[in-house]
Design a protein around this motif. Structure first.
Motif, mmCIF file in Angstrom:
data_model
loop_
_atom_site.group_PDB
_atom_site.id
_atom_site.type_symbol
_atom_site.label_atom_id
_atom_site.label_comp_id
_atom_site.label_asym_id
_atom_site.label_seq_id
_atom_site.Cartn_x
_atom_site.Cartn_y
_atom_site.Cartn_z
ATOM 1 N N ALA A 39 0.837 -1.204 0.000
ATOM 2 C CA ALA A 39 0.000 0.000 0.000
ATOM 3 C C ALA A 39 0.870 1.250 0.000
ATOM 4 O O ALA A 39 1.935 1.276 0.622
ATOM 5 C CB ALA A 39 -0.910 0.002 1.228
ATOM 6 N N PRO A 40 0.440 2.312 -0.702
ATOM 7 C CA PRO A 40 1.208 3.569 -0.676
ATOM 8 C C PRO A 40 1.121 4.228 0.697
ATOM 9 O O PRO A 40 0.168 4.007 1.442
ATOM 10 C CB PRO A 40 0.508 4.421 -1.742
ATOM 11 N N LYS A 41 2.126 5.037 1.015
ATOM 12 C CA LYS A 41 2.122 5.779 2.272
ATOM 13 C C LYS A 41 1.224 7.005 2.139
ATOM 14 O O LYS A 41 1.248 7.711 1.127
ATOM 15 C CB LYS A 41 3.535 6.212 2.648
ATOM 16 N N LEU A 42 0.435 7.258 3.161
ATOM 17 C CA LEU A 42 -0.521 8.361 3.119
ATOM 18 C C LEU A 42 0.170 9.706 2.921
ATOM 19 O O LEU A 42 -0.361 10.581 2.233
ATOM 20 C CB LEU A 42 -1.350 8.381 4.409
ATOM 21 N N HIS A 49 -1.999 13.857 -4.427
ATOM 22 C CA HIS A 49 -3.411 14.168 -4.657
ATOM 23 C C HIS A 49 -3.643 15.675 -4.639
ATOM 24 O O HIS A 49 -4.382 16.208 -5.485
ATOM 25 C CB HIS A 49 -4.274 13.494 -3.590
ATOM 26 N N ASP A 50 -3.010 16.368 -3.707
ATOM 27 C CA ASP A 50 -3.182 17.825 -3.607
ATOM 28 C C ASP A 50 -2.574 18.550 -4.808
ATOM 29 O O ASP A 50 -2.990 19.670 -5.133
ATOM 30 C CB ASP A 50 -2.547 18.354 -2.327
ATOM 31 N N GLU A 59 4.973 15.471 -14.101
ATOM 32 C CA GLU A 59 5.739 15.796 -12.893
ATOM 33 C C GLU A 59 5.117 15.143 -11.666
ATOM 34 O O GLU A 59 5.822 14.583 -10.811
ATOM 35 C CB GLU A 59 5.789 17.314 -12.701
ATOM 36 N N ASN A 60 3.797 15.200 -11.569
ATOM 37 C CA ASN A 60 3.108 14.637 -10.416
ATOM 38 C C ASN A 60 3.222 13.114 -10.380
ATOM 39 O O ASN A 60 3.447 12.520 -9.320
ATOM 40 C CB ASN A 60 1.633 15.049 -10.448
#
Length: 218
Positions: A39-42, A49-50, A59-60
């Motif tokens: 699982a990805p780290k929050l 996401h932001d 880039e994102n």
């Protein structure tokens, strides 16, 4: 065999499934097994996401792939994970063709183990293979090479095999010092791994030469 899919597009009991989402598939009412190690780290997920719509998509996406490698995949052994999850489908939320960390996991297995991991969807026993986003594999290769000592290898798989051999040699040294016994089985396995590394490097260089020839002919 390992495949990947979304909760929505995998409606079959032909293979066992594992959720690799951070919330273990709660929003999809998933009731099966989970593998939280992937699982990805929050922390980096929230930054990614932001940043949607604030920075370029490339880039994102590269940021996400880099952090997923740094904080998750680089701390795991792909061979051990693959053996543990073999004969299963890894599930997350995003549609088949959209950016998702399950595509990064698939690329990780393919780059370091030389296996094919298919993106699929299924209803009952009708399974359809879907093309996954190709750019993700390149982004992961770039992330894995960043600030990495490649030991004169060009192939990441070759480097992985070579370093596994080194770890076995070090383990043999440690055990022999502690016990006074010989661990020739470890050293023999390390020798085989170095041979596999050389073969992987030769295969990679041959493929690179073929790509260069194709480009020049165009």
């Amino acid at each position: 065999m390992i495949g990947t899919s979304s909760y929505k597009n995998w409606q079959s009991d032909k293979y066992r499934t594992y959720s690799i989402s951070g919330n273990r598939g709660k929003d999809a009412n998933y009731q099966g097994k989970c593998y939280p190690e992937l699982a990805p780290k929050l922390s980096f997920w929230k930054i990614w996401h932001d940043n949607i719509g604030k920075v370029s998509e490339e880039e994102n996406s590269r940021y996400y792939v880099q952090e997923y490698w740094n904080q998750v995949l680089s701390r795991l052994d792909p061979e051990e994970v693959y053996i543990e999850l073999d004969n299963s489908i890894l599930l997350c939320y995003e549609p088949n063709t959209e950016f998702c960390h399950r595509h990064i996991v698939a690329a990780w297995f393919e780059i370091l183990l030389g296996v094919k991991v298919k993106e699929v969807k299924s209803k009952d026993y009708q399974i359809e293979e879907i093309d996954r986003p190709e750019y993700i594999k390149q982004y992961l290769e770039d992330a894995m090479r960043l600030n990495r000592n490649m030991r004169e290898f060009k192939s990441l798989r070759a480097l992985y095999l070579f370093e596994k051999g080194e770890s076995l040699e070090a383990k043999a040294d440690e055990l022999e010092e502690k016990t006074g016994k010989c661990y020739d089985n470890y050293r023999q396995a390390a020798c085989f791994l170095r041979g596999d590394a050389d073969m992987a490097e030769d295969e990679y260089r041959e493929l690179e030469n073929q790509r260069i020839l194709i480009k020049t002919k165009k």
